[in-house]
Design a protein around this motif. Structure first.
Motif, PDB file in Angstrom:
ATOM      1  N   ASN A  63      -9.455  78.687  -6.639  1.00 14.58           N
ATOM      2  CA  ASN A  63      -8.294  77.936  -7.123  1.00 14.58           C
ATOM      3  C   ASN A  63      -7.977  76.701  -6.269  1.00 14.58           C
ATOM      4  O   ASN A  63      -6.892  76.125  -6.396  1.00 14.58           O
ATOM      5  N   LEU A  64      -8.902  76.300  -5.404  1.00 17.80           N
ATOM      6  CA  LEU A  64      -8.600  75.236  -4.447  1.00 17.80           C
ATOM      7  C   LEU A  64      -8.231  73.920  -5.124  1.00 17.80           C
ATOM      8  O   LEU A  64      -7.363  73.191  -4.627  1.00 17.80           O
ATOM      9  N   LEU A  65      -8.868  73.600  -6.254  1.00 16.43           N
ATOM     10  CA  LEU A  65      -8.541  72.342  -6.940  1.00 16.43           C
ATOM     11  C   LEU A  65      -7.119  72.340  -7.483  1.00 16.43           C
ATOM     12  O   LEU A  65      -6.544  71.281  -7.712  1.00 16.43           O
ATOM     13  N   GLN A  66      -6.566  73.527  -7.688  1.00 13.56           N
ATOM     14  CA  GLN A  66      -5.185  73.609  -8.170  1.00 13.56           C
ATOM     15  C   GLN A  66      -4.178  73.475  -7.039  1.00 13.56           C
ATOM     16  O   GLN A  66      -2.978  73.477  -7.275  1.00 13.56           O
ATOM     17  N   LEU A  67      -4.664  73.378  -5.810  1.00 12.46           N
ATOM     18  CA  LEU A  67      -3.790  73.231  -4.638  1.00 12.46           C
ATOM     19  C   LEU A  67      -4.122  71.930  -3.906  1.00 12.46           C
ATOM     20  O   LEU A  67      -4.237  71.886  -2.687  1.00 12.46           O
ATOM     21  N   LYS A  68      -4.259  70.844  -4.665  1.00 10.08           N
ATOM     22  CA  LYS A  68      -4.707  69.583  -4.083  1.00 10.08           C
ATOM     23  C   LYS A  68      -3.692  68.973  -3.123  1.00 10.08           C
ATOM     24  O   LYS A  68      -4.050  68.338  -2.147  1.00 10.08           O
ATOM     25  N   ASP A  69      -2.393  69.158  -3.419  1.00 11.86           N
ATOM     26  CA  ASP A  69      -1.395  68.541  -2.539  1.00 11.86           C
ATOM     27  C   ASP A  69      -1.180  69.406  -1.303  1.00 11.86           C
ATOM     28  O   ASP A  69      -1.728  70.492  -1.175  1.00 11.86           O
ATOM     29  N   LYS A  70      -0.372  68.893  -0.373  1.00  7.63           N
ATOM     30  CA  LYS A  70      -0.108  69.630   0.864  1.00  7.63           C
ATOM     31  C   LYS A  70       1.236  70.347   0.802  1.00  7.63           C
ATOM     32  O   LYS A  70       1.871  70.586   1.807  1.00  7.63           O
ATOM     33  N   LYS A  71       1.666  70.695  -0.410  1.00 11.40           N
ATOM     34  CA  LYS A  71       2.896  71.471  -0.602  1.00 11.40           C
ATOM     35  C   LYS A  71       2.580  72.674  -1.483  1.00 11.40           C
ATOM     36  O   LYS A  71       3.122  72.820  -2.587  1.00 11.40           O
ATOM     37  N   PRO A  72       1.713  73.582  -1.038  1.00  6.51           N
ATOM     38  CA  PRO A  72       1.313  74.710  -1.889  1.00  6.51           C
ATOM     39  C   PRO A  72       2.475  75.626  -2.240  1.00  6.51           C
ATOM     40  O   PRO A  72       2.427  76.321  -3.252  1.00  6.51           O
ATOM     41  N   TYR A  73       3.544  75.632  -1.414  1.00  4.65           N
ATOM     42  CA  TYR A  73       4.662  76.532  -1.693  1.00  4.65           C
ATOM     43  C   TYR A  73       5.304  76.231  -3.050  1.00  4.65           C
ATOM     44  O   TYR A  73       5.822  77.138  -3.715  1.00  4.65           O
ATOM     45  N   LYS A  74       5.278  74.971  -3.479  1.00  6.76           N
ATOM     46  CA  LYS A  74       5.862  74.629  -4.781  1.00  6.76           C
ATOM     47  C   LYS A  74       4.956  75.098  -5.913  1.00  6.76           C
ATOM     48  O   LYS A  74       5.439  75.614  -6.932  1.00  6.76           O
ATOM     49  N   THR A  75       3.644  74.936  -5.742  1.00  8.58           N
ATOM     50  CA  THR A  75       2.705  75.437  -6.752  1.00  8.58           C
ATOM     51  C   THR A  75       2.781  76.955  -6.833  1.00  8.58           C
ATOM     52  O   THR A  75       2.791  77.533  -7.926  1.00  8.58           O
ATOM     53  N   PHE A  76       2.856  77.636  -5.684  1.00  6.26           N
ATOM     54  CA  PHE A  76       2.990  79.094  -5.671  1.00  6.26           C
ATOM     55  C   PHE A  76       4.235  79.535  -6.445  1.00  6.26           C
ATOM     56  O   PHE A  76       4.215  80.536  -7.163  1.00  6.26           O
ATOM     57  N   THR A  77       5.336  78.808  -6.271  1.00  6.25           N
ATOM     58  CA  THR A  77       6.588  79.157  -6.949  1.00  6.25           C
ATOM     59  C   THR A  77       6.467  78.992  -8.457  1.00  6.25           C
ATOM     60  O   THR A  77       6.971  79.815  -9.233  1.00  6.25           O
ATOM     61  N   GLN A  78       5.774  77.954  -8.895  1.00  6.80           N
ATOM     62  CA  GLN A  78       5.551  77.757 -10.332  1.00  6.80           C
ATOM     63  C   GLN A  78       4.694  78.875 -10.906  1.00  6.80           C
ATOM     64  O   GLN A  78       4.973  79.394 -11.994  1.00  6.80           O
ATOM     65  N   TRP A  79       3.657  79.263 -10.177  1.00  4.78           N
ATOM     66  CA  TRP A  79       2.787  80.341 -10.657  1.00  4.78           C
ATOM     67  C   TRP A  79       3.528  81.670 -10.743  1.00  4.78           C
ATOM     68  O   TRP A  79       3.210  82.515 -11.584  1.00  4.78           O
ATOM     69  N   ALA A  80       4.519  81.872  -9.869  1.00  7.87           N
ATOM     70  CA  ALA A  80       5.268  83.132  -9.892  1.00  7.87           C
ATOM     71  C   ALA A  80       5.975  83.333 -11.229  1.00  7.87           C
ATOM     72  O   ALA A  80       6.163  84.472 -11.684  1.00  7.87           O
ATOM     73  N   GLN A  81       6.374  82.257 -11.869  1.00  4.81           N
ATOM     74  CA  GLN A  81       7.036  82.369 -13.175  1.00  4.81           C
ATOM     75  C   GLN A  81       6.076  82.868 -14.247  1.00  4.81           C
ATOM     76  O   GLN A  81       6.493  83.494 -15.228  1.00  4.81           O
TER      77      GLN A  81
END
Length: 516
Positions: A63-81
């Motif tokens: 899933n590395l391409l889905q974490l391109k930015d340096k703020k993975p905590y925001k992407t993680f929060t979106q995925w939690a939904q």
């Protein structure tokens, strides 16, 4: 024209290359499938279901391409939904289990702690922490227990806070003096909050660590005398930037033998300058101690008989950790709090009225904090919305365990998404809104420092929570007591962050007016 022998050698060479390539691919496929089958059979042996997996992963890189930015905590929060409070992602060769609610995070930090008490650090952090030689980054061993005891007894514990109170009060008075001087000379000019707060906070950290605020320092290893601003850059800013440096080998440990010179040179350069400055600070203070001048500071106590088992390198790292953590995370919280108060005049005035009713015309002091619930609510709501450390440093499951009703196989990495916990809509109404009043409903004790997940929980709870509260709360209170705060035009939209912590990308610019 090619001879028969030439053609034979060409075909033979091609066949050999093909054989090697197929052999290499077969070996890789075997290792890959072995890992898959191993995980499959382990999950079969467990009666618990496996953790849901985030879709969209690619072969090899996951899933590395889905974490391109340096703020993975925001992407993680979106995925939690979409995937729920606990799910897994693939980061190259590693499986990362992400936790996004308070309940499952506390289970990991408290109930299942013995199964996942080790830290998993990036290559950059391994260098910058001198192989985990820090309270915050070390594994839970006897070494960790010893250095945590040292920092609590000398710097961060309740008794140490009483001893160092004079330094905090001097910091507040210096800030007030500077702001009043700026109002006299340039009453209509916007003020850079960070230019005032950060140097005073850094000076406080130096007083705690080496006994004095250092304005200039000769560093023999650098061959020059550097200013206070340069010391701050080397010890704080450069290190926080280096900590988020990405090394692709972190995700493919079986390729760690492949050199990555540009990354290594950058991080080792940052480390060299940090060590050079810290050694110069230590040597200056050792000379002062040898001359008979004794100052109550962390360095003097670390050099005492109680910690003689520590090496000089370990002492250097423990001193630096106190400097960088005092200088950064408390700045993050205080700057965001003043941003929110300057943006919201009604809540700023509500805080001012509380301060006036409790303190009258006197300056707010630490003994009054228990009588200032709205000030405490401002502090905790800022920690919730702007979690200074959005993701807890990764932990490593060294044995099979369970979290949130799911089977967690040994070898999994655990990411506790503090930001996600504090943005959970099931726990917090309108989580993206800044509402201090949510902490005044009686469900939280006024002295509870762990109302949010910002300080962690369990045996690894943040050692600096008390100091952070004392500095931030009194600073916020004093600043609102003495001045009215207003954002300058366009400042409301400057909400982006940068760095390992949620450091405000653009310094806070405000206009202030003295209170009557």
């Amino acid at each position: 024209m090619a001879s028969v022998r030439d053609i034979y050698e060409l075909v033979a060479g091609g066949a050999l290359a093909t054989t090697v390539a197929l052999g290499g691919f077969s070996l890789f496929l075997f290792i890959f499938l072995l890992g898959r089958f191993s995980s499959f059979f382990k999950s079969k042996r467990s009666k618990l279901p496996t953790v849901p997996e985030v879709a969209g992963r690619l072969p090899l890189i996951g899933n590395l391409l889905q974490l391109k930015d340096k703020k993975p905590y925001k992407t993680f929060t979106q995925w939690a939904q979409q995937y729920g409070p606990i799910y897994s992602i693939r980061a190259g060769a590693s499986t990362l289990v992400v936790l996004n609610t308070t309940e499952v995070a506390k289970e990991a930090m408290v109930t299942r702690y013995s199964s996942m008490s080790s830290r998993k650090l990036s290559n950059a952090l391994m260098i910058l922490t001198s192989n985990k030689c820090m309270v915050a980054m070390s594994d839970y061993t006897d070494f960790h227990k010893m250095i945590k005891r040292l920092i609590l007894s000398n710097v961060l514990g309740a008794n140490a806070q009483k001893q160092h109170r004079c330094h905090r009060e001097a910091m507040m008075d210096n800030m007030s003096k500077q702001l009043n001087e700026l109002l006299k000379t340039s009453p209509d000019q916007a003020i850079n909050f960070r230019d005032i707060f950060a140097p005073e906070l850094f000076a406080l950290s130096l007083k705690l660590v080496v006994g004095e605020a250092v304005n200039a320092l000769h560093v023999e290893e650098l061959g020059s005398t550097i200013s206070k601003d340069e010391i701050y850059k080397i010890l704080v800013l450069d290190l926080m930037e280096g900590a988020i440096e990405v090394d692709w080998r972190d995700f493919f440990p079986y390729l760690k033998w492949v050199p990555n010179k540009s990354m290594e040179e950058k991080i080792r350069g940052v480390d060299f300058r940090r060590r050079a400055v810290m050694r110069a600070l230590m040597n200056d203070q050792k000379k002062r101690i040898a001359s008979g001048t004794v100052v109550n500071c962390y360095l003097h106590n670390l050099l005492s008989s109680e910690s003689k088992e520590l090496t000089e390198d370990q002492i250097l790292m423990l001193l630096w950790e106190t400097i960088v953590e005092t200088s950064d995370t408390t700045l993050v919280t205080s700057e965001w709090a003043m941003y929110e108060l300057a943006r919201d005049k009604s809540r700023q005035e509500r805080l001012y009225e509380e301060l006036r009713n409790v303190c009258g015309h006197e300056k707010a002091v630490e003994e009054q904090l228990s009588k200032l619930p709205y000030l405490g609510a401002v502090f905790h709501e800022t920690l919730r919305k702007h979690s200074p450390v959005p993701i807890v440093p990764l932990r490593y499951a060294h044995e099979d365990t369970q979290l949130g009703g799911y089977h967690i196989p040994a070898g999994s990495e655990i990411a506790i998404n503090i930001y996600g916990c504090n943005m959970d809509k099931k726990k917090w109404e309108d989580p993206f809104q800044w509402k201090p009043e949510r902490f005044l409903d009686g469900s939280y004790d006024s002295g509870d420092l762990y109302k949010t997940m910002a300080f962690g929980a369990g045996k690894r709870v943040c050692a600096g929570s008390l100091q952070a509260m004392l500095i931030s709360c009194i600073a916020i209170g004093r600043l609102v007591q003495e001045f009215e705060w207003e954002l300058v035009g366009g400042e409301e939209d400057n909400v982006d962050t940068v760095g390992l912590t949620t450091h405000k990308l653009q310094p806070l610019h405000v206009k202030i007016r003295p209170r009557n």
